[in-house]
Design an enzyme around this catalytic site. Structure first.
Site, PDB file in Angstrom:
ATOM      1  CD  GLU A 139      -2.477   1.423   2.606  1.00  0.00           C
ATOM      2  OE1 GLU A 139      -2.453   2.589   3.064  1.00  0.00           O
ATOM      3  OE2 GLU A 139      -2.952   0.448   3.217  1.00  0.00           O
ATOM      4  CB  CYS A 149      -2.817   5.691   3.359  1.00  0.00           C
ATOM      5  SG  CYS A 149      -4.027   4.700   4.256  1.00  0.00           S
TER       6      CYS A 149
END
Length: 470
Positions: free
Chosen positions: A223, A260
């Protein structure tokens, strides 16, 4: 098994992986569920000391860290429930059918664990995506031993959490290593069967390249960077510009913008009032320290690069000593479309880019986007945004309406993923029940005797799991 003076990174990694390999024997779903629940209880019991260490090492608030401990324990308990239910195994039993061409034998298919997994802990979630975070929890649930590479931003907390895990898990099922060299050795090691990573695009890409260039390439689930675009329609701006502006500032400054899922790029209608609301809210937004000095320096460099660009206005909020000031970058649509790349690059910290558009420009702006973890639409009451939703769904793993993306719920339907550069594997998720799928591989049994079969595939479905029988 962290780094030891005088011992090479290769030796440390070898010892941890050898122990994990020795532990890779079949276990029951009930046994693993019990481990996960015991670790969740241990986190709760050690909460005060864990939060104290986290606060000292990361500058995150006590309240934020306490909530993150709660989330991390909930993740462990959630995966215990997922594996008890059993549907994640995708079990299928097909009876023989000699009338087909070619004839079909007795076929039974199930997912099985890959083997030892390397997990690279994140900096910005020192519990939920770290030592006992989502990657570790899902891999253990799947039946895979885990070797975690600790993040250097919170080493004491990492060791404390690892000690908690090793008290509960059987020998070999968990180890902690530290240092860049040990982390590199993990992804290269021939006994490691997959890796999970949460962090920067640069760091993730380096490990990804190592994973796929091995003599036996392995899956690398990274990620990485994400800007999480937001589109505010003109109707939405007319109805609630103040609420959207204040909500945006609250979202992108939360915990120093170190999410994120931070909304990093926002398309707002020219003259629609949202920009004014953002300007007003910025004055009251808190400044905050980032996780490391390096991150603070990178944030300052990123803001300076925006400031140096022509036709760009940079607004800064208040900043205390040693803290990063919340920042808004303002640009018109023509400037953005002439050179989108600088505005599409993630700047980790409390900054967002506002792009002013006239209505005919909106489709071109959306077409310029790269894949992200999320995309958001703020729409007016009963406004039809079908075409806009279709366009954004092509570049986002999660599409939100009239909210902000900085919360990622734990659930069966959750998807936390997206195309490159947000992740290295667009079809997988790092949050939610199907996060287990990353650590599993299929096997089909043909005309196998009952004793050879896993209990989940035997006649009569003795464990009563969700299964397709035909």
């Amino acid at each position: 098994m962290s780094g030891i003076a005088g011992v090479s990174a290769t030796a440390v990694a070898d010892a941890a992986i050898a122990a994990a390999r020795a532990a890779s024997t079949p276990t029951t779903r009930e046994a693993r569920a019990g481990w996960l629940e015991a670790m969740a209880a241990a986190l709760d019991d050690d909460r005060a000391e864990l939060v104290r260490l986290g606060n000292e090492e990361t500058h995150l608030s006590v309240a934020r860290l306490d909530g993150e401990v709660t989330r991390t324990a909930a993740q462990l308990r959630f995966f215990a429930g997922v594996i008890r239910e059993g549907g994640y195994l995708e079990a299928v039993v097909e009876s023989p059918d000699p009338s087909l061409i070619p004839p079909r034998p007795d076929l039974r298919r199930i997912l099985r664990p890959l083997g030892p997994i390397a997990v690279y802990a994140a900096s910005n979630f020192p519990f939920a995506f770290s030592v006992l975070g989502n990657d570790t929890a899902s891999a253990l649930a799947a039946g895979c031993p885990v070797i975690v590479k600790a993040h250097p931003g919170h080493p004491l907390l990492s060791r404390r959490t690892a000690a908690l895990a090793t008290r509960i898990l059987p020998p070999g099922w968990f180890a902690l290593v530290e240092g860049m060299d040990a982390g590199t050795e993990l992804v290269r090691h021939p006994l490691v069967r997959a890796a999970g990573f949460t962090g920067s695009t640069r760091g993730g890409r380096a490990l990804y390249d190592l994973a796929v260039s091995r003599p036996d390439p392995i899956p690398f689930y990274g990620e990485l960077g994400s800007i999480n675009p937001v589109v505010v329609t003109r109707t939405a701006a007319a109805e609630r510009a103040d609420a959207i502006g204040t909500g945006l500032v609250s979202s992108f400054t939360r915990d120093a913008g170190q999410y994120c899922t931070k909304p990093g790029l926002v398309f707002v209608p020219s003259g629609g009032g949202v920009e004014d609301a953002v300007r007003n809210a910025l004055g009251d937004a808190p400044s905050s320290r980032q996780l490391t000095d390096g991150m603070s320096a990178a944030f300052a460099d990123g803001v300076a690069a925006f400031s140096a660009r022509p036709s760009v206005e940079v607004l800064r909020g208040n900043a205390a000593d040693g803290a990063s000031a919340p920042t808004v970058v303002l640009v018109d649509a023509d400037t953005f479309l002439a050179d989108p790349a600088p505005f599409l690059a993630e700047c980790f910290g409390p900054v967002t880019v506002l792009v002013r558009y006239d209505d005919p420009q909106q489709p071109a702006l959306v077409a310029a986007l790269e894949p992200s973890l999320t995309a958001t639409i703020h729409r007016g009451t009963e406004e039809d945004v079908t075409a806009l939703a279709a366009a954004l769904s092509a570049v986002a793993g999660r599409l939100l309406f009239d909210g902000w993306p900085t919360g990622v719920a734990i659930g069966w339907a959750q998807h936390h993923g997206g195309g490159w550069p947000s992740t290295t594997a667009t079809i997988h998720t790092s949050v939610g029940a199907t996060a287990l799928r990353r650590w599993l591989t299929p096997i089909a049994y043909q005309d196998a005797p009952q004793l050879v079969l896993p209990p989940e595939l035997r006649d009569g479905n003795p464990l009563r799991i969700p299964r397709r029988d035909s």
